[in-house]
Design an enzyme around this catalytic site. Structure first.
Site, PDB file in Angstrom:
ATOM      1  N   ASP A   1      12.370  27.489  48.163  1.00 21.80           N
ATOM      2  CA  ASP A   1      12.382  26.773  49.670  1.00 21.80           C
ATOM      3  C   ASP A   1      13.012  27.746  50.458  1.00 21.80           C
ATOM      4  OD1 ASP A   1      12.769  25.025  51.666  1.00 21.80           O
ATOM      5  OD2 ASP A   1      14.062  23.689  50.387  1.00 21.80           O
TER       6      ASP A   1
ATOM      7  N   ASP B   1       7.525  25.234  54.046  1.00 24.30           N
ATOM      8  CA  ASP B   1       8.268  26.075  53.579  1.00 24.30           C
ATOM      9  C   ASP B   1       8.939  25.711  52.187  1.00 24.30           C
ATOM     10  OD1 ASP B   1       9.762  23.772  54.232  1.00 24.30           O
ATOM     11  OD2 ASP B   1      11.450  24.816  54.826  1.00 24.30           O
ATOM     12  N   GLU B   2       8.105  25.193  51.198  1.00 26.28           N
ATOM     13  CA  GLU B   2       8.813  24.625  50.032  1.00 26.28           C
ATOM     14  C   GLU B   2       7.608  24.531  49.096  1.00 26.28           C
ATOM     15  OE1 GLU B   2      11.107  20.562  48.977  1.00 26.28           O
ATOM     16  OE2 GLU B   2      10.685  21.039  50.870  1.00 26.28           O
TER      17      GLU B   2
HETATM   18 MG   LIG Z   1      13.492  24.761  53.608  1.00 28.42          MG
END
Ligand SMILES: [Mg+2]
Length: 391
Positions: free
Chosen positions: A10, A103-104
């Site tokens: 993440d 983002d993960e």
């Molecule tokens: Mg994040």
């Protein structure tokens, strides 16, 4: 480790980190990305978080909490580019990369050991490359299933790596407060606290019947499973949804329409189609645009921006009706109506605090059930009552 080896990676304060790599002078300052006026905070630096600023908080509140915080306008195209570059790096170690949002990602490292070495080294190397090549800090967790990996990366934040071997799962999970558990939002945490449950360990040791009474049979069982570190979910190799610019629907009437009641009803139908498309793409949006075309082919559009992004039929319908009413059209002959939702974001970036277990979210569940029925039986299988009247 035997069995599955799953990593969760993440990026830390993703939008802010992308901004900081081109404005290094802001490094170490309280910074957030968000709408300057009526918007909400989309991402906050850790210095801003230390001052109480949180994602999804109205920008006005953020300014009040921390007047010297630096607010930056979002640049979604730049973030999507950065995200693609990070996923390209993740793709170099395994075929099974499941994008959970921009983002993960979850990665299956079960089979990389012989080729690339110990999973924890692979993961450390990935984080170093993402920082070196993209200038983006990240945190990562490693565990025997996706839930444990996600919990580990959460606890590793910011800029950390946490490895939880199978025999350590309950030692890791049980001391954590229940409200830190993935999927447990405020409402579920409140109910758990009322039941006297403070830690994930308390939850794991609770009789399933007690939880099933409070949360329903399915959710109650799921809570116990996760609290014990059990998660059978298998990863799927897939990308996070590409960010489309807008999602919507429009309809041309067979004959020009004078009656506002018919327009309202059509707006409900269009809101249903639009929200179903949003949910299928796992997107939510903040700007709702109504477009009208008249018998003489002139047209107009009106928009409004919500404080929080949505994918709900009723919200979209209510706002579209409001825009229509404000036009004060009395006897206009309407030929075509349309609804679009813009300002789209990945739904998971909004629902990090979402509560997966609470029955109070009945409306969202009902909406999801309607979506499922529509998929199975075709778009007219289930409709809201006001659409089933003849007109
Ligand atoms: Mg994040």
């Amino acid at each position: 480790m035997s069995g599955q080896v799953i990593a969760h990676l993440d990026l830390d304060a993703f939008y802010v980190s992308v901004e900081l790599r081109r404005r290094p002078e802001l490094q170490g300052r309280p910074v957030y990305v968000g709408g300057r006026h009526r918007g909400v905070v989309l991402s906050a630096s850790y210095q801003a978080r230390a001052r109480g600023i949180r994602s999804a908080m109205p920008s006005v509140t953020a300014r009040r909490l921390c007047p010297d915080a630096i607010a930056l306008a979002p640049d979604m195209e730049e973030y999507v580019e950065a995200s693609k570059a990070v996923f390209a790096i993740l793709d170099t170690v395994t075929d099974v990369v499941e994008g959970a949002s921009v983002d993960e990602a979850y990665l299956d490292l079960t089979r990389t050991r012989t080729r690339l070495g110990r999973p924890e080294d692979v993961l450390a190397d990935l984080r170093a490359r993402i920082l070196g090549e993209q200038g983006l800090p990240s945190s990562a967790g490693l565990g025997p299933n996706p839930f444990v990996a996600k919990m580990a990366s959460r606890e590793a934040k910011p800029d950390g790596l946490l490895v939880v071997p199978p025999q350590m799962v309950t030692d890791f999970l049980w001391p954590l407060p229940v409200d830190r558990m993935w999927g447990v939002g405020e409402a579920t945490a409140d109910t758990l606290h009322r039941l006297g449950l403070r830690t994930i360990g308390d939850l794991a040791r609770t009789l399933p019947a007690t939880l099933q009474r409070a949360f329903g049979p399915r959710q109650g069982e799921k809570l116990v499973e996760l609290a014990n570190g059990r998660d059978r979910r298998r990863l799927m190799a897939r990308r996070p949804e590409e960010h489309e610019r807008s999602i919507g629907a429009q309809e041309t009437f067979p004959v020009d329409v004078y009656d506002p009641v018919i327009v309202h009803r059509e707006l409900l139908r269009l809101a249903e189609r639009t929200s179903a498309r949003l949910r299928r793409a796992r997107l939510v949006g903040r700007t709702i645009t109504l477009s009208l075309r008249f018998a003489n082919f002139s047209s107009l559009t009106r928009s409004l921006t919500l404080p929080e992004p949505t994918d709900l039929t009723d919200e979209i319908h209510r706002r579209a009706v409001c825009l229509y009413e404000r036009l004060g059209l009395q006897r206009a002959r309407v030929r075509q109506v349309g609804i679009r939702v813009e300002g789209l974001r990945d739904a998971s970036t909004v629902s990090t605090q979402a509560d997966l277990f609470t029955p109070e979210h009945g409306w969202r569940e009902a909406t999801a059930a309607i979506d499922r029925a529509n998929l199975r039986f075709g778009p007219h299988a289930v409709q809201r009552a006001s659409l089933t009247q003849d007109w």
